[in-house]
Design a protein around this motif. Structure first.
Motif, mmCIF file in Angstrom:
data_model
loop_
_atom_site.group_PDB
_atom_site.id
_atom_site.type_symbol
_atom_site.label_atom_id
_atom_site.label_comp_id
_atom_site.label_asym_id
_atom_site.label_seq_id
_atom_site.Cartn_x
_atom_site.Cartn_y
_atom_site.Cartn_z
ATOM 1 N N GLN A 130 0.835 -1.197 0.000
ATOM 2 C CA GLN A 130 0.000 0.000 0.000
ATOM 3 C C GLN A 130 0.873 1.252 0.000
ATOM 4 O OE1 GLN A 130 -3.231 -0.555 -0.560
ATOM 5 N NE2 GLN A 130 -2.419 -2.660 -0.560
ATOM 6 N N HIS B 33 0.409 4.231 1.139
ATOM 7 C CA HIS B 33 0.447 5.024 2.365
ATOM 8 C C HIS B 33 1.160 4.307 3.522
ATOM 9 C CE1 HIS B 33 -2.005 8.274 0.839
ATOM 10 N NE2 HIS B 33 -2.846 7.393 0.341
ATOM 11 N N ASN C 202 -2.948 10.776 8.472
ATOM 12 C CA ASN C 202 -3.512 9.545 7.903
ATOM 13 C C ASN C 202 -3.726 8.469 8.964
ATOM 14 O OD1 ASN C 202 -3.919 10.466 5.336
ATOM 15 N ND2 ASN C 202 -1.926 9.752 4.546
ATOM 16 N N GLU D 143 -8.949 -1.063 2.391
ATOM 17 C CA GLU D 143 -8.752 -0.514 1.046
ATOM 18 C C GLU D 143 -9.614 0.729 0.837
ATOM 19 O OE1 GLU D 143 -9.371 -3.332 -2.210
ATOM 20 O OE2 GLU D 143 -7.598 -2.383 -3.101
ATOM 21 N N SER D 144 -10.865 0.653 1.260
ATOM 22 C CA SER D 144 -11.739 1.808 1.044
ATOM 23 C C SER D 144 -11.262 2.993 1.887
ATOM 24 C CB SER D 144 -13.197 1.427 1.300
ATOM 25 O OG SER D 144 -13.662 1.976 2.499
ATOM 26 N N ASN E 116 -8.070 4.501 0.291
ATOM 27 C CA ASN E 116 -8.399 5.295 -0.909
ATOM 28 C C ASN E 116 -8.829 6.714 -0.555
ATOM 29 O OD1 ASN E 116 -7.758 3.307 -2.725
ATOM 30 N ND2 ASN E 116 -9.844 2.467 -2.792
ATOM 31 N N GLN E 117 -9.228 6.917 0.698
ATOM 32 C CA GLN E 117 -9.671 8.258 1.106
ATOM 33 C C GLN E 117 -8.544 9.070 1.762
ATOM 34 O OE1 GLN E 117 -13.400 7.970 3.500
ATOM 35 N NE2 GLN E 117 -13.377 5.822 2.875
#
Ligand SMILES: *Cc1c(COP(=O)(O)O)cnc(C)c1O
Length: 382
Positions: free
Chosen positions: A268, A270, A308, A375-376, A379-380
């Motif tokens: 990922q 991030h 984050n 994942e969702s 994505n934000q």
């Protein structure tokens, strides 16, 4: 013949099935005291602070699972560690892993020091422990993998150092449970568990355990339980007994989920770092393969910003933002303000815990759902 690891969760090697009307589920002896047949006689139980049949039954299971002569069931993991530290005297020196459960560090720094104990914090995975042993050193205290940075130390090698110097090796085995790792069999003298975690397994009960083969320590602990009174209550003992029945399948399943999620996290954008000993590139991977049967269900990872990290904690839904670990539900923790909030900042940073560090305890949900949720959220992120 020694029972298999799953059978050990369900049956005692010396099980007496004829008692209690053949009850499959062990009775809860919800009694404070016991009637005596006559002066100087006892049914074997006198008062539940000293011992209670339900607690004793649980202790036999924990001893069997760890391969120890005797186990002691306490009201919490911290009660177990606190009680164990009563075996030391003012002036005693203890070498301890620096990256420990925050509550253990809080106990050592704020309570044990007041009792005249002296501590040296080391990185047990890397440092030369022998170098820190002094005339008054009485024990080495460690966790492996460590909490939360997942450092792995070689239990058998450190047990040898302890033996050579005639000091005790104490291992907090909470992170792997006795299903995955048995420190006594690797030479440790005492094993600690927070039974609140994998042993109970359902995020619904607090408990703690001490397991040992050392007769002098056993005798001291039995006296201390009777005297200080932190023994586990009968109903809670029963809940842990019920949790243990599924320990093996829970550990396998949660461990499998952890492996899938750790691999996924690695890719990922991030995520800047994943600490999971089941990944072949983890520096402790080979030692863990040698000394444990599984890599556990704990993953620590860093993201690219504090913003984050907080966003992830705010957005989780199936995954719960909560302290604790080892239950059937997946939990995510922010060590900086939760489990390790009382650890001084410079110590936290030295151990590698930053404001971007998150700790995940995978449960037994479907891994696709856990990944879909992460994942969702990812994505934000910014
Ligand atoms: C939770 C935990 C403890 C403390 O146990 P409690 O049951 O919460 O008192 C000790 N050691 C480790 C590694 C833990 O995770």
């Amino acid at each position: 013949m020694e029972l298999g690891d799953n059978t050990k969760c369900l049956h005692l090697a010396d099980e007496d099935t004829k008692i209690h009307y053949g009850a499959i589920s062990y009775p809860i002896y919800q009694t404070a005291t016991y009637a005596h047949p006559a002066v100087g006689q006892s049914t074997g139980y006198d008062y539940s602070r000293l011992q209670n049949p339900t607690r004793e039954h649980l202790e036999k299971y924990i001893a069997q699972l760890e391969g120890g002569k005797e186990a002691f069931a306490l009201s919490t993991g911290m009660a177990a560690i606190t009680l164990l530290f009563e075996i030391f005297k003012p002036g005693d020196h203890i070498i301890t892993e620096a990256d420990l459960y925050g509550g253990s560090i809080r106990l050592f720094d704020n309570v044990s020091k007041k009792n005249g104990y002296e501590f040296t914090y080391v990185n047990c995975a890397k440092d030369d422990i022998q170098k820190h042993i002094k005339e008054n050193t009485k024990a080495i205290y460690l966790e492996t993998p460590t909490n939360p940075m997942m450092g792995v130390s070689d239990i058998a090698a450190i047990a040898q150092i302890a033996k050579n110097n005639n000091i005790l090796l104490i291992v907090d085995n909470t992170f792997l449970s006795p299903y995955f790792q048995n420190p006594l069999k690797l030479g440790a003298d005492v094993v600690i568990h927070s039974g609140t975690k994998f042993l109970g397994g359902h995020n619904d009960t607090l408990a703690g355990f001490i397991v040992t083969n050392n007769d002098a320590i056993r005798e001291k602990l039995r006296f201390l339980i009777k005297t200080t009174g932190a023994g586990l209550a009968p109903f809670d003992a029963w809940l842990i007994l019920r949790g243990i029945k599924t320990l093996g399948i829970r550990m396998e399943r949660a461990g499998a989920n952890a492996k899938i999620i750790a691999e996924w996290l690695k890719n990922q954008k991030h995520v800047t770092k994943v600490y999971y000993p089941g990944l072949p590139e983890h520096p402790g991977h080979e030692i863990m393969k040698k000394q444990a049967k599984g890599f556990g269900a704990m993953i620590t990872f860093n993201v690219d910003s504090k913003y984050n990290a907080l966003k992830i904690l705010e957005k989780v839904n199936i995954i719960k933002f909560a302290e604790s670990l080892g239950g059937v539900e997946t939990l995510i923790t922010y060590p900086t303000t939760q489990t390790h909030a009382d650890v001084p900042e410079e110590v936290r940073l030295k151990n590698g815990i930053t404001e971007t560090t998150l700790r995940l305890s995978t449960g037994i949900e479907d891994s696709v759902d856990l990944i879909a949720e992460l994942e969702s959220i990812f994505n934000q992120l910014d």
